[in-house]
Write a protein that holds these residues in place. Structure first.
Motif, PDB file in Angstrom:
ATOM      1  N   ASP A 173      -5.006 -13.805  -8.302  1.00  0.00           N
ATOM      2  CA  ASP A 173      -3.772 -14.586  -8.256  1.00  0.00           C
ATOM      3  C   ASP A 173      -3.873 -15.745  -7.256  1.00  0.00           C
ATOM      4  O   ASP A 173      -3.354 -16.836  -7.513  1.00  0.00           O
ATOM      5  CB  ASP A 173      -2.595 -13.675  -7.889  1.00  0.00           C
ATOM      6  CG  ASP A 173      -2.326 -12.630  -8.956  1.00  0.00           C
ATOM      7  OD1 ASP A 173      -2.758 -12.852 -10.116  1.00  0.00           O
ATOM      8  OD2 ASP A 173      -1.722 -11.589  -8.640  1.00  0.00           O
ATOM      9  N   MET A 174      -4.536 -15.496  -6.114  1.00  0.00           N
ATOM     10  CA  MET A 174      -4.707 -16.576  -5.140  1.00  0.00           C
ATOM     11  C   MET A 174      -5.639 -17.657  -5.668  1.00  0.00           C
ATOM     12  O   MET A 174      -5.501 -18.833  -5.323  1.00  0.00           O
ATOM     13  CB  MET A 174      -5.267 -16.014  -3.830  1.00  0.00           C
ATOM     14  CG  MET A 174      -4.259 -15.249  -2.998  1.00  0.00           C
ATOM     15  SD  MET A 174      -2.913 -16.287  -2.371  1.00  0.00           S
ATOM     16  CE  MET A 174      -3.788 -17.303  -1.201  1.00  0.00           C
ATOM     17  N   PHE A 175      -6.578 -17.291  -6.532  1.00  0.00           N
ATOM     18  CA  PHE A 175      -7.456 -18.297  -7.138  1.00  0.00           C
ATOM     19  C   PHE A 175      -6.669 -19.163  -8.117  1.00  0.00           C
ATOM     20  O   PHE A 175      -6.831 -20.388  -8.155  1.00  0.00           O
ATOM     21  CB  PHE A 175      -8.621 -17.602  -7.842  1.00  0.00           C
ATOM     22  CG  PHE A 175      -9.589 -18.551  -8.485  1.00  0.00           C
ATOM     23  CD1 PHE A 175     -10.672 -19.065  -7.778  1.00  0.00           C
ATOM     24  CD2 PHE A 175      -9.428 -18.937  -9.819  1.00  0.00           C
ATOM     25  CE1 PHE A 175     -11.551 -19.941  -8.379  1.00  0.00           C
ATOM     26  CE2 PHE A 175     -10.317 -19.814 -10.421  1.00  0.00           C
ATOM     27  CZ  PHE A 175     -11.390 -20.318  -9.688  1.00  0.00           C
ATOM     28  N   VAL A 193     -16.899  -3.602   4.912  1.00  0.00           N
ATOM     29  CA  VAL A 193     -15.789  -2.649   4.970  1.00  0.00           C
ATOM     30  C   VAL A 193     -15.129  -2.451   3.615  1.00  0.00           C
ATOM     31  O   VAL A 193     -14.354  -1.505   3.433  1.00  0.00           O
ATOM     32  CB  VAL A 193     -14.747  -3.114   6.011  1.00  0.00           C
ATOM     33  CG1 VAL A 193     -15.376  -3.230   7.379  1.00  0.00           C
ATOM     34  CG2 VAL A 193     -14.122  -4.443   5.597  1.00  0.00           C
ATOM     35  N   VAL A 194     -15.421  -3.303   2.649  1.00  0.00           N
ATOM     36  CA  VAL A 194     -14.795  -3.166   1.323  1.00  0.00           C
ATOM     37  C   VAL A 194     -15.207  -1.857   0.660  1.00  0.00           C
ATOM     38  O   VAL A 194     -14.479  -1.324  -0.195  1.00  0.00           O
ATOM     39  CB  VAL A 194     -15.163  -4.389   0.455  1.00  0.00           C
ATOM     40  CG1 VAL A 194     -14.542  -4.301  -0.927  1.00  0.00           C
ATOM     41  CG2 VAL A 194     -14.712  -5.663   1.144  1.00  0.00           C
ATOM     42  N   ASP A 209      -5.951  -3.458  -6.672  1.00  0.00           N
ATOM     43  CA  ASP A 209      -4.876  -4.355  -6.213  1.00  0.00           C
ATOM     44  C   ASP A 209      -5.444  -5.538  -5.432  1.00  0.00           C
ATOM     45  O   ASP A 209      -4.925  -6.662  -5.520  1.00  0.00           O
ATOM     46  CB  ASP A 209      -3.891  -3.579  -5.346  1.00  0.00           C
ATOM     47  CG  ASP A 209      -3.158  -2.505  -6.133  1.00  0.00           C
ATOM     48  OD1 ASP A 209      -3.111  -2.616  -7.381  1.00  0.00           O
ATOM     49  OD2 ASP A 209      -2.656  -1.546  -5.516  1.00  0.00           O
ATOM     50  N   TYR A 210      -6.501  -5.298  -4.670  1.00  0.00           N
ATOM     51  CA  TYR A 210      -7.104  -6.389  -3.893  1.00  0.00           C
ATOM     52  C   TYR A 210      -7.740  -7.423  -4.819  1.00  0.00           C
ATOM     53  O   TYR A 210      -7.614  -8.636  -4.599  1.00  0.00           O
ATOM     54  CB  TYR A 210      -8.141  -5.805  -2.929  1.00  0.00           C
ATOM     55  CG  TYR A 210      -8.811  -6.841  -2.061  1.00  0.00           C
ATOM     56  CD1 TYR A 210      -8.077  -7.656  -1.205  1.00  0.00           C
ATOM     57  CD2 TYR A 210     -10.181  -7.007  -2.097  1.00  0.00           C
ATOM     58  CE1 TYR A 210      -8.692  -8.605  -0.411  1.00  0.00           C
ATOM     59  CE2 TYR A 210     -10.812  -7.947  -1.300  1.00  0.00           C
ATOM     60  CZ  TYR A 210     -10.066  -8.747  -0.462  1.00  0.00           C
ATOM     61  OH  TYR A 210     -10.680  -9.692   0.321  1.00  0.00           O
ATOM     62  N   LEU A 216      -4.517  -2.086   1.583  1.00  0.00           N
ATOM     63  CA  LEU A 216      -4.365  -3.414   0.977  1.00  0.00           C
ATOM     64  C   LEU A 216      -3.749  -4.398   1.967  1.00  0.00           C
ATOM     65  O   LEU A 216      -4.179  -5.561   2.039  1.00  0.00           O
ATOM     66  CB  LEU A 216      -3.501  -3.301  -0.283  1.00  0.00           C
ATOM     67  CG  LEU A 216      -3.230  -4.613  -1.028  1.00  0.00           C
ATOM     68  CD1 LEU A 216      -4.530  -5.193  -1.557  1.00  0.00           C
ATOM     69  CD2 LEU A 216      -2.244  -4.386  -2.166  1.00  0.00           C
ATOM     70  N   ALA A 217      -2.783  -3.943   2.749  1.00  0.00           N
ATOM     71  CA  ALA A 217      -2.121  -4.846   3.695  1.00  0.00           C
ATOM     72  C   ALA A 217      -3.106  -5.368   4.740  1.00  0.00           C
ATOM     73  O   ALA A 217      -3.113  -6.565   5.065  1.00  0.00           O
ATOM     74  CB  ALA A 217      -0.955  -4.124   4.372  1.00  0.00           C
ATOM     75  N   VAL A 218      -3.952  -4.484   5.259  1.00  0.00           N
ATOM     76  CA  VAL A 218      -4.918  -4.906   6.285  1.00  0.00           C
ATOM     77  C   VAL A 218      -5.965  -5.836   5.686  1.00  0.00           C
ATOM     78  O   VAL A 218      -6.317  -6.881   6.276  1.00  0.00           O
ATOM     79  CB  VAL A 218      -5.579  -3.671   6.922  1.00  0.00           C
ATOM     80  CG1 VAL A 218      -6.765  -4.075   7.794  1.00  0.00           C
ATOM     81  CG2 VAL A 218      -4.564  -2.900   7.748  1.00  0.00           C
ATOM     82  N   LEU A 219      -6.475  -5.499   4.503  1.00  0.00           N
ATOM     83  CA  LEU A 219      -7.521  -6.329   3.912  1.00  0.00           C
ATOM     84  C   LEU A 219      -6.981  -7.704   3.506  1.00  0.00           C
ATOM     85  O   LEU A 219      -7.655  -8.731   3.685  1.00  0.00           O
ATOM     86  CB  LEU A 219      -8.124  -5.604   2.697  1.00  0.00           C
ATOM     87  CG  LEU A 219      -9.602  -5.896   2.434  1.00  0.00           C
ATOM     88  CD1 LEU A 219     -10.431  -5.524   3.628  1.00  0.00           C
ATOM     89  CD2 LEU A 219     -10.087  -5.144   1.208  1.00  0.00           C
ATOM     90  N   VAL A 220      -5.779  -7.743   2.960  1.00  0.00           N
ATOM     91  CA  VAL A 220      -5.172  -9.023   2.606  1.00  0.00           C
ATOM     92  C   VAL A 220      -4.897  -9.849   3.857  1.00  0.00           C
ATOM     93  O   VAL A 220      -5.078 -11.081   3.878  1.00  0.00           O
ATOM     94  CB  VAL A 220      -3.872  -8.790   1.798  1.00  0.00           C
ATOM     95  CG1 VAL A 220      -3.071 -10.071   1.686  1.00  0.00           C
ATOM     96  CG2 VAL A 220      -4.203  -8.254   0.406  1.00  0.00           C
ATOM     97  N   ALA A 221      -4.498  -9.182   4.930  1.00  0.00           N
ATOM     98  CA  ALA A 221      -4.207  -9.908   6.172  1.00  0.00           C
ATOM     99  C   ALA A 221      -5.468 -10.548   6.740  1.00  0.00           C
ATOM    100  O   ALA A 221      -5.445 -11.722   7.161  1.00  0.00           O
ATOM    101  CB  ALA A 221      -3.591  -8.949   7.184  1.00  0.00           C
TER     102      ALA A 221
END
Length: 1353
Positions: A415-417, A397-398, A408-409, A374-379
């Motif tokens: 939430d960002m939307f 890659v998803v 979680d992603y 999750l950290a890498v994909l969010v980054a």
């Protein structure tokens, strides 16, 4: 045994004995005699194909395993060592790899000896200057071969020598660059620690400056740091590579390493080793910040930037979550984002695919750690360019995410939307974007819109990607989220609807809702296309569309908490409730496929009620009415035929609804319309079909105002893509500025073209008025015009040009509008063709299919004329595909045309006439194929009058009339139609009809062919043009070759037809060889081909026909044809004419004579002197070096004797004897100019005509054609054999046989003289000179056989 065999076969003396005796170490001649295949191995090893090299190496090892101590092993080592220094650079690694595998297979070969041989072969002190580079590479590849064999690290002596040699090679940096140091590092990385401790002081200096001078020395230092840190510390002391003093050196070393792998595009090993050392010493932040971000990235060097990107990707599996956050928010990731945006040009290198591989490998390898995933994909999703993430919405890659990380992603995206946190993003702007000072591009609202648009598309792509493992609850959550934010707003939060509890930090704009709405219908298409069922989620397992409709109804019922963005009217709410009621009624008929299709259509139109309320409301009412009538109409159909014959109006209404749905630019609606129409096409009526055909009719679609309005969403798409294209437009500003000048010039050219005469007159009037204001004329007009006059003139000219500009713009707008309407209309027609395709595919036996022929032909004909644009071509190709493959070539067709027989016959006449009037043969072919389809339908339907026939009439009817008696096809009427078309084709100069069209007709309907053949025979000769006569001959030839035609004729009728064709062809061939034009020559060729077909038919079917006339005619034409061919005064293709002539003569029993022209050039006559017979040929031995021939007298004496049993005779076979007997017999018969009456059986042609001594052929006495005065041409192998035989046997026997044959020749024939005596004499002389098999040789051979028979008891 293998050793003994090697010594016996390959070399007469063993290697040891040869050395003792002073002989050469290897017998090269014995080796060559031993195996040529062994030597070819070394050639194949150096070939560029990898499979060939590996196969040759494997075969060489297998070969040497059988002879491990023979001379082959020494020779193989010598060849491989020599190959290490060859001039071809691509061959050196091949020999090195082969040598490595050889040393690996034969461990008894000492490595030191190989190394000494390499040094001896390529001595660096004695080698010439031009051979220094190959010698250096030979040493390098030799050491690599020893290392690749896997034995070098085990042999201490060879290892030390190899290390010393590599150190020597390091001094030649101009040729080898860093390769020796890299090889040294690779070798030392495999040696044991104890050995490395001994070697390390010799290869690594105690100076840290030398260590940090090149990537190779640094990599050697890192290797020692990893394996023998104590020895390294003793050698160099305590070293801190990441100190302030050493960091600039590290940056320079990494820059050199990046430049060295620029072409390979890979990560240098020294960079990854440095990263591991920094992690091991807990100095990773210092290394990343100061060495990479503040060091390499500041160099403004692309290979250095790519090294940082590759190091970032390779470091992902090695970093912790905290370290990942440090890396993913630094300057490297910022620089990577700028690269993704600025590298969109086609000619620029794109690093994104390589980074995708790194990220995919990381996510796939840590599925057990969802937090790091999750950290890498969010980054990566947080790298944004003015709010828009740089990674694509559909990211491959998803699919490697674990279900927990994916959930979680999706939650992070949601939430960002809802509450975009712009501060958490790594946002940047390109240099061109920074130059743009427009304040509207830097407001937060724009960044929020771009971010929300990307997020919603990413959510939809996750659901649409079938390779992503996702739960059904996640799919439902995304679908509900998209639906809610497309059409609804929250008034008051409630726990019953989770979507209402989500707060928005920035309100949703209208353009954002449009994007969400478009994404929702795209998601709906992915969910609804395959009718996905969700068992266990709902009681009946309804499709996704039904579940979303239920969720929508729940939202509508909670009007206190939720409201629609566009409030419903009472009529629209009533339509919605009625739709839900209809859905419940359809559930009672859920077992029917038709009910499922109606349900699908109703659900989609119901959801579209929120997007376009007015249109969807009317459509819902019509659909519900149609559904009710269709479900009620099913039991009524069984009452009576009167009720069944009534046209159900619901079908027509539903077709209009489907056409209206096709007019919308929605792929989902297009699929739904196609699916629904497939279930109702069995109930289609002529009026409903006409509604579809009216759209395809170009006249009606252009002249009339259609009820269906074609919708266009290009403006919406432009508005939606406006913000997306901002960054791209800013990147292309410079290009647009350069192109603006060209556009202005083109606009000026367009204005000049649009200037009309009226504008010119107005302009002249204004200029004259301005001149009159200035007073009387004078020489200097500028002085006479005052300031007021000039201002008035300028104002008048400005107004005049402004009006002209408006007129030009109005014309352009009108033209653009018409073009846009045409494009929309063609696009709509392409969609409507889907319904036609469904009809002809699912209902091919429906009688309404016959009404599609002419409309489809009209579309094809119109599109052929105006198929300039791609859209027109798509329309043409799709229509032609449906017409040809799904209609004309369909396996099933209509079997109930009893009420349309007369109309179908009239349609056949009309289509044949239209095919004859077309200007293009390709269009005429479609019309002609349509007539063949109608003939197939008529022929396949039984006639009503069939039971009225008496059994006697049926027995008396012939086979040819059987199709007419069993079908409703009016053969007489159809024959008249096609006979007129055939006559037009054979008389008209430029007819669109072609021979393949009539051949297709003849093949499918042989009865028609029987009736039409007399017309073709009539046009073979007569007043027709030569081109038409050639077409008639070709058509007749192909028709006679068809096997379907013969059963339609009685034997006498067939024989009479063949006789008529033969007479016509004979009349045509009287002028053979006198063609002056190309068409006349084509007529001659076609006539000869037709004659060959006729003669073949006569021979195979044993017809009794008189061939005297045609034989005499062709024999009389032979001299003129041969003379014209030799003189060269002929048109192109006369050689083909001559070949066809002799093919025909072969069927008549006359063989083609051997060509004289080539032999006459090769062999001089007997009267020439021996000096003139010498010919100098390039590449041949001179006459003085050739072996002298025996004298003819000696040969005569030797050949005259009978062969004794002890003498060696050349091999001979019975087949050759038979050929020579045939040649002698045919020569005797050819002298008289007539075919032989008898000949040997093997020479009888299979397809030849049956002839006898008289020219008249009979089926009972078949005769065979004879051979020509010269034997048939033979292959080069047979010629060589005959030449050898002739040299062995001499030429005297041939001369005696020739004399005997010449005496016997005049005995046959009517006049007692040979028609071509000079020809036979010349051929005899030629055969004496070159030794080729001829008649004289065959005569001599026959004499020899007779002598042998006399000796035998």
């Amino acid at each position: 045994m293998a050793e003994m065999e090697s010594q016996d076969v390959a070399e007469p003396v063993s290697p040891g004995e040869a050395t003792k005796s002073g002989a050469p170490p290897a017998d090269r001649h014995g080796l060559l005699q031993h195996s040529r295949e062994f030597l070819d191995f070394f050639w194949d090893i150096a070939k560029p194909e990898q499979e060939t090299r590996l196969e040759a190496t494997e075969k060489l090892l297998e070969y040497l395993r059988t002879r491990p101590k023979g001379s082959e092993m020494k020779y193989a080592l010598m060849r491989l060592i020599t190959g290490l220094g060859v001039g071809r650079e691509t061959a050196r690694p091949c020999y090195s790899l082969a040598l490595a595998q050889l040393l690996q297979s034969f461990e008894d070969i000492p490595l030191c000896s190989i190394l000494e041989q390499i040094k001896e072969k390529y001595n660096l002190q004695k080698v010439k200057k031009a051979m220094v580079r190959p010698a250096l590479f030979a040493h390098l590849f030799g050491v690599l071969a020893l290392f690749q064999s896997g034995r070098l690290v085990k042999d201490q002596e060879a290892l030390m020598k190899s290390v010393k040699l590599l150190q020597v090679l390091t001094q030649h940096h101009n040729h080898l660059q860093e390769q020796p140091q890299k090889a040294l590092v690779d070798i030392l990385s495999e040696v044991p620690e104890a050995t490395l401790k001994d070697i390390l002081p010799k290869v690594l200096k105690s100076d840290l400056g030398v260590v940090l001078s090149s990537p190779e020395y640094l990599e050697l230092f890192l290797l020692a740091q990893q394996k023998v840190p104590a020895k390294l510390e003793k050698l160099l002391g305590s070293v801190d590579l990441f100190s302030d003093e050493n960091i600039p050196r590290l940056v320079n070393v990494l820059k050199m390493a990046a430049a060295s792998v620029k072409k390979e595009r890979k990560l240098p090993a020294v960079a990854l080793d440095l990263l591991r050392l920094a992690l091991q010493e807990n100095k990773f932040p210092r290394f990343w910040n100061e060495v990479l971000e503040q060091g390499l990235l500041k160099k403004q060097f692309l290979p250095a930037s790519f090294l940082c990107f590759r190091l970032l990707g390779a470091a992902l599996p090695l970093l912790s979550k905290k370290q990942l956050q440090l890396v993913m928010r630094g300057d490297v990731i910022h620089h990577y984002g700028e690269h993704l945006v600025t590298s969109k040009a086609p000619d620029r290198f794109k690093f994104a695919p390589e980074m995708d591989e790194y990220v995919g490998t990381f996510l796939e390898g840590c599925k057990t750690d969802p937090e790091r995933q999750l950290a890498v994909l969010v980054a990566f999703s947080s790298i944004t360019n003015q709010g828009h993430p740089v990674v694509p919405t559909f990211w491959r890659v998803v699919q490697f995410l674990s279900p927990c990380a994916l959930k979680d992603y999706v939650a992070w995206l949601r939430d960002m939307f809802l509450q975009p946190n712009l501060d958490s993003l790594v946002d940047f702007s390109t240099s061109n974007q920074k130059k743009n000072q427009d304040a509207s591009l830097h407001v937060p609202e724009r960044a929020v819109f771009r971010l929300r648009k990307w997020i919603i598309l990413r959510l939809v792509s996750i659901v649409e990607n079938s390779q992503v493992e996702k739960e059904e609850a996640l799919v439902e959550e995304v679908a509900r989220f998209c639906l809610f934010h497309s059409f609804f707003e929250t008034k008051k939060p409630t726990s019953q609807i989770p979507e209402t509890e989500q707060r928005l930090s920035f309100p949703l704009e209208s353009r954002t809702r449009e994007v969400v709405c478009s994404a929702f219908f795209s998601l709906l298409q992915a969910l609804s296309t395959q009718f996905r069922q969700v068992p266990g989620q709902t009681p009946g397992g309804q499709p996704w569309t039904y579940r979303l409709v239920q969720f929508t109804d729940m939202l509508l019922n909670h009007n206190r908490n939720v409201t629609t963005t566009t409030p419903f009217t009472a009529q629209q709410r009533q339509a919605w409730d009625r739709m839900l009621q209809t859905l419940k009624e359809l559930e009672a008929h859920s077992t029917e496929v038709k009910a499922t299709a109606f349900q699908h259509l109703l659900l989609l139109v119901g959801i579209h009620l929120f997007k376009s309320p007015a249109e969807s409301c009317d459509l819902l009412g019509d659909i519900q009415t149609c559904i009710e009538k269709s479900l009620e109409g099913k039991p009524r159909r069984t009452r009576s035929k009167a009720v069944d014959s009534q046209e159900p109006p619901w079908v027509e209404v539903l077709v209009e609804i489907l056409l209206a749905l096709l007019a919308q630019p929605s792929h989902l609606m297009r699929q739904v319309a196609r699916s629904v129409f497939g279930h109702i096409c069995s109930h289609l009526t002529p009026r409903a079909l006409q509604l579809i055909l009216d759209v395809l009719n170009p006249d009606k679609s252009q002249d009339e105002d259609d009820n269906v309005v074609v919708m266009d969403d290009s403006d919406d798409k432009q508005n939606k893509s406006k913000d997306d294209s901002d960054s791209e437009e800013e990147e292309k500003e410079k290009e647009e500025e350069e192109e603006s000048d060209d556009e202005e010039e083109s606009d000026e050219e367009d204005r000049d073209k649009d200037v009309d005469q009226g504008f010119r007159e107005q302009l002249m009037a204004v200029l004259q008025a301005g001149k009159a204001l200035g007073g009387v004329d004078s020489e200097d007009e500028e002085e006479e015009l005052g300031d007021e006059a000039m201002m008035a003139l300028d104002q008048n000219l400005a107004s005049l040009f402004a009006e002209q500009k408006l007129r030009i713009q109005a014309k352009k707008d009108e033209k653009s509008k018409l073009q846009k309407e045409k494009v929309l209309r063609r696009d709509f027609q392409i969609r409507v063709l889907d319904l036609v395709e469904v009809l002809v595919t699912k209902q091919p036996e429906n009688s309404l299919v016959l009404e599609l022929l002419e409309p489809l032909l009209t579309v094809i004909r119109r599109s052929m004329r105006t198929s300039s644009s791609k859209q027109e071509q798509d329309l043409l190709h799709k229509t032609a595909r449906i017409f040809t493959h799904h209609l004309c070539r369909a396996r099933h067709y209509c079997h109930d045309v009893s009420n349309h027989v007369e109309a179908l016959h009239t349609q056949v006449e009309r289509l044949v006439q239209q095919a004859s009037r077309q200007a293009d043969s390709s269009v005429a072919l479609y019309y002609f194929n349509a007539t063949l389809y109608l003939l197939r339908v008529l022929k396949g339907n039984p006639a009503d009058a069939l039971p009225l026939k008496t059994p006697k009439k049926q027995k008396a009817s012939a086979k040819a009339k059987a199709p007419q008696a069993t079908s409703c096809l009016d053969l007489k009427r159809v024959t008249m139609v096609y006979s007129s078309a055939l006559s037009s084709f054979l008389t008209k100069r430029n007819s669109p009809l072609t021979v393949p069209m009539f051949l297709s007709l003849f093949c499918r309907h042989p009865v028609l062919c029987k009736s039409l053949l007399p017309i073709v025979v009539q046009h073979v000769t007569g007043p027709a043009r030569p081109r038409q006569q050639a077409q008639a001959c070709l058509l007749l030839q192909k028709a006679l070759s068809m096997g379907e035609l013969r059963p339609c004729f009685e034997h006498s009728e067939w024989e009479q037809l063949i006789g008529q064709v033969l007479a016509k062809v004979t009349e045509n061939l009287r002028t053979l060889g006198k063609a002056q034009t190309k068409s006349e020559q084509q007529r001659e060729l076609s006539s000869l081909e037709l004659l060959i077909t006729v003669l073949k038919t006569i021979h195979l079917q044993k017809l009794t026909l008189d061939l005297t006339t045609i034989l005499g005619l062709l024999q009389g034409l032979q001299p003129s044809l041969q003379q014209s061919l030799q003189q060269g005064a002929h048109l192109a293709g006369s050689s083909r004419l001559y070949d066809l002539y002799w093919q025909a003569m072969k069927f008549l029993g006359v063989q083609r004579p051997k060509s004289e022209k080539k032999d006459a050039k090769k062999i001089p006559s007997d009267t020439q002197s021996p000096v003139s017979m010498k010919r100098k040929k390039k590449g041949f031995l001179p006459e003085t070096k050739k072996r002298k021939k025996r004298k003819p007298e000696d040969a005569t004496e030797q050949d005259a004797k009978p062969a004794t049993p002890g003498e060696k005779q050349p091999p001979s076979s019975g087949k050759k004897k038979r050929h020579r007997r045939k040649a002698a017999a045919s020569a005797q018969s050819q002298v008289n100019g007539k075919p032989a009456a008898k000949s040997s059986a093997p020479n009888t042609p299979i397809t030849g005509p049956s002839t006898s001594a008289t020219p008249t052929a009979s089926p009972s006495t078949p005769a065979t054609p004879t051979a020509s005065p010269s034997s048939p041409a033979k292959t080069p192998k047979l010629r060589k054999k005959h030449q050898k035989l002739s040299q062995m046997n001499g030429t005297a026997r041939t001369e005696s046989a020739g004399k005997k044959l010449q005496k016997s020749l005049p005995k046959k024939g009517a006049s007692g003289k040979s028609p071509q005596p000079t020809l036979l004499q010349k051929k005899a002389r030629l055969s004496l000179a070159d030794g080729s098999p001829s008649l004289l040789r065959s005569g001599a051979k026959r004499k020899k056989v007779q002598l042998k028979k006399g000796v035998q008891p």
